[in-house]
Design a protein around this motif. Structure first.
Motif, PDB file in Angstrom:
ATOM      1  N   UNK A   1       0.858  -1.180   0.000  1.00 43.25           N
ATOM      2  CA  UNK A   1       0.000   0.000   0.000  1.00 43.25           C
ATOM      3  C   UNK A   1       0.897   1.232   0.000  1.00 43.25           C
ATOM      4  N   UNK A   2       0.750   2.068  -1.018  1.00 47.91           N
ATOM      5  CA  UNK A   2       1.541   3.281  -1.138  1.00 47.91           C
ATOM      6  C   UNK A   2       0.669   4.510  -0.944  1.00 47.91           C
ATOM      7  N   UNK A   3       1.246   5.538  -0.360  1.00 49.63           N
ATOM      8  CA  UNK A   3       0.638   6.867  -0.363  1.00 49.63           C
ATOM      9  C   UNK A   3       1.495   7.700  -1.302  1.00 49.63           C
ATOM     10  N   UNK A   4       0.942   8.045  -2.457  1.00 43.15           N
ATOM     11  CA  UNK A   4       1.706   8.746  -3.480  1.00 43.15           C
ATOM     12  C   UNK A   4       1.301  10.218  -3.550  1.00 43.15           C
ATOM     13  N   UNK A   5       2.197  11.027  -4.049  1.00 41.87           N
ATOM     14  CA  UNK A   5       1.960  12.473  -4.083  1.00 41.87           C
ATOM     15  C   UNK A   5       0.833  12.863  -5.045  1.00 41.87           C
ATOM     16  N   UNK A   6       0.831  12.278  -6.225  1.00 42.17           N
ATOM     17  CA  UNK A   6      -0.099  12.708  -7.271  1.00 42.17           C
ATOM     18  C   UNK A   6      -1.234  11.731  -7.549  1.00 42.17           C
ATOM     19  N   UNK A   7      -1.199  10.559  -6.911  1.00 39.48           N
ATOM     20  CA  UNK A   7      -2.223   9.556  -7.178  1.00 39.48           C
ATOM     21  C   UNK A   7      -2.862   9.011  -5.903  1.00 39.48           C
ATOM     22  N   UNK A   8      -2.551   9.612  -4.758  1.00 38.88           N
ATOM     23  CA  UNK A   8      -3.166   9.189  -3.512  1.00 38.88           C
ATOM     24  C   UNK A   8      -2.754   7.782  -3.115  1.00 38.88           C
ATOM     25  N   UNK A   9      -3.691   7.048  -2.522  1.00 41.92           N
ATOM     26  CA  UNK A   9      -3.395   5.690  -2.065  1.00 41.92           C
ATOM     27  C   UNK A   9      -3.483   4.726  -3.244  1.00 41.92           C
ATOM     28  N   UNK A  10      -2.409   3.962  -3.442  1.00 39.67           N
ATOM     29  CA  UNK A  10      -2.321   3.028  -4.558  1.00 39.67           C
ATOM     30  C   UNK A  10      -1.825   1.684  -4.032  1.00 39.67           C
ATOM     31  N   UNK A  11      -2.482   0.610  -4.436  1.00 46.03           N
ATOM     32  CA  UNK A  11      -2.048  -0.744  -4.086  1.00 46.03           C
ATOM     33  C   UNK A  11      -1.304  -1.338  -5.277  1.00 46.03           C
ATOM     34  N   UNK A  12      -0.107  -1.873  -5.021  1.00 45.61           N
ATOM     35  CA  UNK A  12       0.702  -2.443  -6.088  1.00 45.61           C
ATOM     36  C   UNK A  12       1.202  -3.821  -5.679  1.00 45.61           C
ATOM     37  N   UNK A  13       1.457  -4.649  -6.678  1.00 41.22           N
ATOM     38  CA  UNK A  13       2.123  -5.933  -6.470  1.00 41.22           C
ATOM     39  C   UNK A  13       3.558  -5.807  -6.942  1.00 41.22           C
ATOM     40  N   UNK A  14       4.487  -6.117  -6.061  1.00 37.34           N
ATOM     41  CA  UNK A  14       5.905  -6.140  -6.419  1.00 37.34           C
ATOM     42  C   UNK A  14       6.290  -7.585  -6.677  1.00 37.34           C
ATOM     43  N   UNK A  15       6.220  -7.989  -7.932  1.00 43.54           N
ATOM     44  CA  UNK A  15       6.458  -9.386  -8.279  1.00 43.54           C
ATOM     45  C   UNK A  15       7.925  -9.762  -8.084  1.00 43.54           C
ATOM     46  N   UNK A  16       8.130 -10.884  -7.400  1.00 41.93           N
ATOM     47  CA  UNK A  16       9.477 -11.378  -7.161  1.00 41.93           C
ATOM     48  C   UNK A  16      10.278 -10.590  -6.152  1.00 41.93           C
TER      49      UNK A  16
END
Length: 237
Positions: free
Chosen positions: A24-39
């Motif tokens: 779960x990221x809190x980004x400056x220009x896109x707010x809260x973003x969920x990402x998968x970091x594969x590997x």
């Protein structure tokens, strides 16, 4: 959709399948973003300082991702600033802030002011600032930025100034309103003197206690009844 080298801070990371991480990221220009970091787990184990080392709570990073669904694919990640070193009580305070942000921020709803405030409060916690002052200031500003703010020195129902010697209660629609007589009231009551000192920046012990109770009540309206896991670790609030 592709986003390249977006300033972000890590709110939460957990294992995802065998070798990946869900972040779960809190980004400056896109707010809260969920990402998968594969590997990411595999690369971190191999190098000892790979992507998994960057994807830890409070870490300022630049990250790139792609995808149209709610869950994006992290494509690149690099360090942006040195991570604030939170230890002891400051660490638990940081975990509390991360949890309320993850619970209250809407996905991909940008708020650069709040992003900056969050980054600043992490630095303050790392530098040994007074913990309760940091938390109360951030909680109050958080409510304002999310559209739930209220005045500390104005009766939100009547529009009259808060009066010394009077008592007030919190209403989710109006903010602070004149409290019913003590014998008839079930809601929490807040002294006008304490509210006025808090509003003026005179944060003595009674004002701190008032602020702690009021912020807990105001946030509960939006967090719901599900307990905060960070409070189970340490009573930061």
């Amino acid at each position: 959709m592709k986003v390249v080298l977006q300033p972000a801070l890590v709110l939460h990371t957990r294992a995802w399948r065998d070798t990946s991480l869900l972040v779960e990221l809190f980004t400056r220009d896109h707010g809260r973003v969920a990402v998968v970091a594969k590997g990411a787990k595999r690369s971190g184990k191999r190098s000892g300082s790979g992507m998994s080392a960057l994807l830890q709570p409070f870490t300022p990073i630049l990250c790139s991702w792609s995808g149209r669904s709610d869950l994006k694919n992290l494509t690149a990640c690099e360090s942006r600033l040195a991570a604030p070193r939170l230890v002891g009580k400051a660490l638990y305070c940081g975990l509390y802030l991360n949890e309320i942000l993850a619970r209250l921020l809407q996905p991909e709803d940008a708020n650069e002011v709040l992003f900056t405030l969050y980054e600043q409060v992490l630095q303050q916690l790392a530098q040994g600032a007074e913990l309760d002052l940091c938390l109360r200031e951030f909680e109050y500003r958080l409510l304002i930025e999310l559209g739930y703010g209220f005045e500390l020195d104005v009766d939100g129902e009547s529009g009259e100034p808060i009066q010394s010697g009077e008592h007030y209660q919190f209403h989710p629609d109006y903010g602070l309103t004149r409290a019913a007589p003590a014998g008839h009231a079930r809601a929490s009551r807040y002294g006008g003197d304490d509210l006025l000192r808090w509003s003026a920046g005179e944060f003595d012990l009674p004002a701190r206690r008032c602020a702690k109770r009021l912020m807990r009540e105001a946030l509960r309206q939006h967090l719901g009844d599900r307990p905060l896991k960070s409070r189970e670790l340490f009573h930061v609030h």
